[in-house]
Design a protein around this motif. Structure first.
Motif, mmCIF file in Angstrom:
data_model
loop_
_atom_site.group_PDB
_atom_site.id
_atom_site.type_symbol
_atom_site.label_atom_id
_atom_site.label_comp_id
_atom_site.label_asym_id
_atom_site.label_seq_id
_atom_site.Cartn_x
_atom_site.Cartn_y
_atom_site.Cartn_z
ATOM 1 N N THR A 136 -26.870 11.516 -20.985
ATOM 2 C CA THR A 136 -26.859 12.068 -22.340
ATOM 3 C C THR A 136 -25.778 13.129 -22.530
ATOM 4 O O THR A 136 -25.656 13.684 -23.615
ATOM 5 N N ASN A 137 -25.015 13.417 -21.508
ATOM 6 C CA ASN A 137 -23.897 14.354 -21.595
ATOM 7 C C ASN A 137 -22.672 13.756 -20.924
ATOM 8 O O ASN A 137 -22.789 12.963 -19.988
ATOM 9 N N ASN A 138 -21.507 14.164 -21.408
ATOM 10 C CA ASN A 138 -20.238 13.691 -20.861
ATOM 11 C C ASN A 138 -19.993 12.210 -21.107
ATOM 12 O O ASN A 138 -19.132 11.604 -20.460
ATOM 13 N N GLU A 139 -20.733 11.614 -22.067
ATOM 14 C CA GLU A 139 -20.449 10.220 -22.412
ATOM 15 C C GLU A 139 -19.041 10.079 -22.972
ATOM 16 O O GLU A 139 -18.389 9.039 -22.791
ATOM 17 N N ASP A 140 -18.582 11.128 -23.653
ATOM 18 C CA ASP A 140 -17.239 11.078 -24.239
ATOM 19 C C ASP A 140 -16.165 10.965 -23.163
ATOM 20 O O ASP A 140 -15.155 10.276 -23.345
ATOM 21 N N LEU A 141 -16.367 11.667 -22.050
ATOM 22 C CA LEU A 141 -15.427 11.566 -20.932
ATOM 23 C C LEU A 141 -15.349 10.129 -20.448
ATOM 24 O O LEU A 141 -14.255 9.573 -20.257
ATOM 25 N N TYR A 142 -16.498 9.513 -20.259
ATOM 26 C CA TYR A 142 -16.539 8.129 -19.793
ATOM 27 C C TYR A 142 -15.848 7.204 -20.791
ATOM 28 O O TYR A 142 -15.036 6.351 -20.410
ATOM 29 N N MET A 143 -16.156 7.366 -22.079
ATOM 30 C CA MET A 143 -15.537 6.537 -23.111
ATOM 31 C C MET A 143 -14.019 6.661 -23.082
ATOM 32 O O MET A 143 -13.287 5.671 -23.162
ATOM 33 N N ASN A 144 -13.527 7.901 -22.949
ATOM 34 C CA ASN A 144 -12.085 8.123 -22.930
ATOM 35 C C ASN A 144 -11.431 7.550 -21.680
ATOM 36 O O ASN A 144 -10.301 7.056 -21.731
ATOM 37 N N ILE A 145 -12.122 7.607 -20.551
ATOM 38 C CA ILE A 145 -11.576 7.019 -19.325
ATOM 39 C C ILE A 145 -11.465 5.509 -19.468
ATOM 40 O O ILE A 145 -10.433 4.904 -19.126
ATOM 41 N N VAL A 146 -12.519 4.876 -19.986
ATOM 42 C CA VAL A 146 -12.477 3.419 -20.180
ATOM 43 C C VAL A 146 -11.369 3.042 -21.159
ATOM 44 O O VAL A 146 -10.612 2.094 -20.927
ATOM 45 N N ALA A 147 -11.257 3.799 -22.262
ATOM 46 C CA ALA A 147 -10.208 3.518 -23.240
ATOM 47 C C ALA A 147 -8.822 3.646 -22.604
ATOM 48 O O ALA A 147 -7.933 2.826 -22.841
#
Length: 324
Positions: free
Chosen positions: A176-187
């Protein structure tokens, strides 16, 4: 099909959402769609969104149960049809030329991810600088995110929609935290060309909303380890485990030290720690990460780490008050 899909997760945003929507309506670039995802907001934010939908056919409103900002963004992306995707938080705003500036850079340099600057809406001269302007290799970009040298948030960016595939939001439900980091890494892994520009302000932060996730974030052991495993899998699947190993280790050890040991807690997931220590064999890093690694190996020193880390924090706070 619109050129840009602007996606806004909406939760407890009644005092701010109208201004956020107005900032999109006021863009000098008009070929956009606005997708407002009411993430089960308990206030009247959803009703405000519905009222704007009646006024402009480019606006779509989705009402859903509360699943968090990441799930709301994923739903927005699934619903969108734009060639490019931009995210805006419901308590923040866009300058009137934000979309045209980002799109201009994206088209001119044929970019998959275009990154601009953010500023406080009260003082646009206080820009946030993260990177040197120009084109960036995906590996360097990912390393900077893992080291928290650049913003890992979804905003200030324009994504070509193909880089936000299903994996960008495919995380275990407990994360529930740092999902944005994961999304940006995948992108970034899905990208060929990434550009950062410090000469354009494309986002205005609202510092007044204390309900913002980034101001109240707490990190727990199992969700954090699930996130780490997911990031490592993506890096490995794309053949970057060797190039990004040291930065990944800094990210993980920093999280363990700051979110577990600093709370005077021991790690319960021994399997994860065993794998981490095996991966970090021969790695020393900074003094901070070396200390965390040592405590992972010798957990009887957790209390000492807890005392020293909190003492250092108090010392830094006193120093800032006196001299900064």
């Amino acid at each position: 099909m619109p050129k840009i899909s602007v996606i806004v997760p909406v939760y407890k945003a009644e005092p701010y959402i109208a201004r956020c929507i107005e900032s999109v309506l006021s863009q000098d670039f008009t070929d956009w769609e606005l997708i407002l995802v009411d993430d089960g907001s308990p206030d009247k934010a959803g009703e405000i969104c519905d009222a704007y939908r009646e006024k402009d056919r480019r606006i779509t409103v989705i009402h859903t149960e509360n699943h968090g900002a990441c799930a709301a963004r994923a739903l927005g992306v699934q619903t969108s049809s734009g060639e490019y995707i931009a995210f805006v938080d419901s308590d923040d705003y866009l300058p009137g030329d934000a979309l045209s500036l980002l799109l201009g850079k994206a088209v001119k340099d044929n970019l998959d991810i275009t990154v601009g600057c953010a500023a406080l809406y009260r003082d646009r001269t206080q820009k946030e600088h993260y990177l040197q302007s120009g084109l960036w290799e995906k590996t360097d970009y990912i390393k900077k995110m893992l080291l928290h040298k650049i913003s890992c948030g979804p905003v200030t960016k324009l994504f070509r929609r193909q880089v936000l595939d299903e994996n960008a939001f495919k995380l275990p439900r407990n994360v529930t935290n740092n999902e944005d980091l994961y999304m940006n890494i995948v992108a970034a892994l899905n990208s060929s060309r990434i550009g950062f520009y410090d000469d354009i302000v494309v986002y205005l932060y609202n510092p007044d909303n204390m309900n913002s996730v980034c101001r109240t974030m707490k990190v727990y052991e199992e969700p954090f380890f699930s996130l780490c495993n997911a990031i490592w899998k993506q890096l490995s699947d794309h053949g970057l485990e060797n190039e990004c190993r040291n930065e990944y280790l800094v990210f993980v050890f920093s999280g363990i030290g700051g979110c577990i040991f600093k709370q005077n807690k021991k790690v319960r997931n021994i399997e994860f720690i065993s794998g981490l220590l095996a991966l970090s064999k021969g790695y020393h890093g900074s003094l901070k990460t070396a200390c965390v690694k040592f405590v992972c190996q010798h957990e009887r020193f957790v209390f000492i780490y807890y005392i020293l880390a909190n003492l250092a924090k108090k010392t830094r706070n006193i120093w800032r008050k006196l001299f900064i």
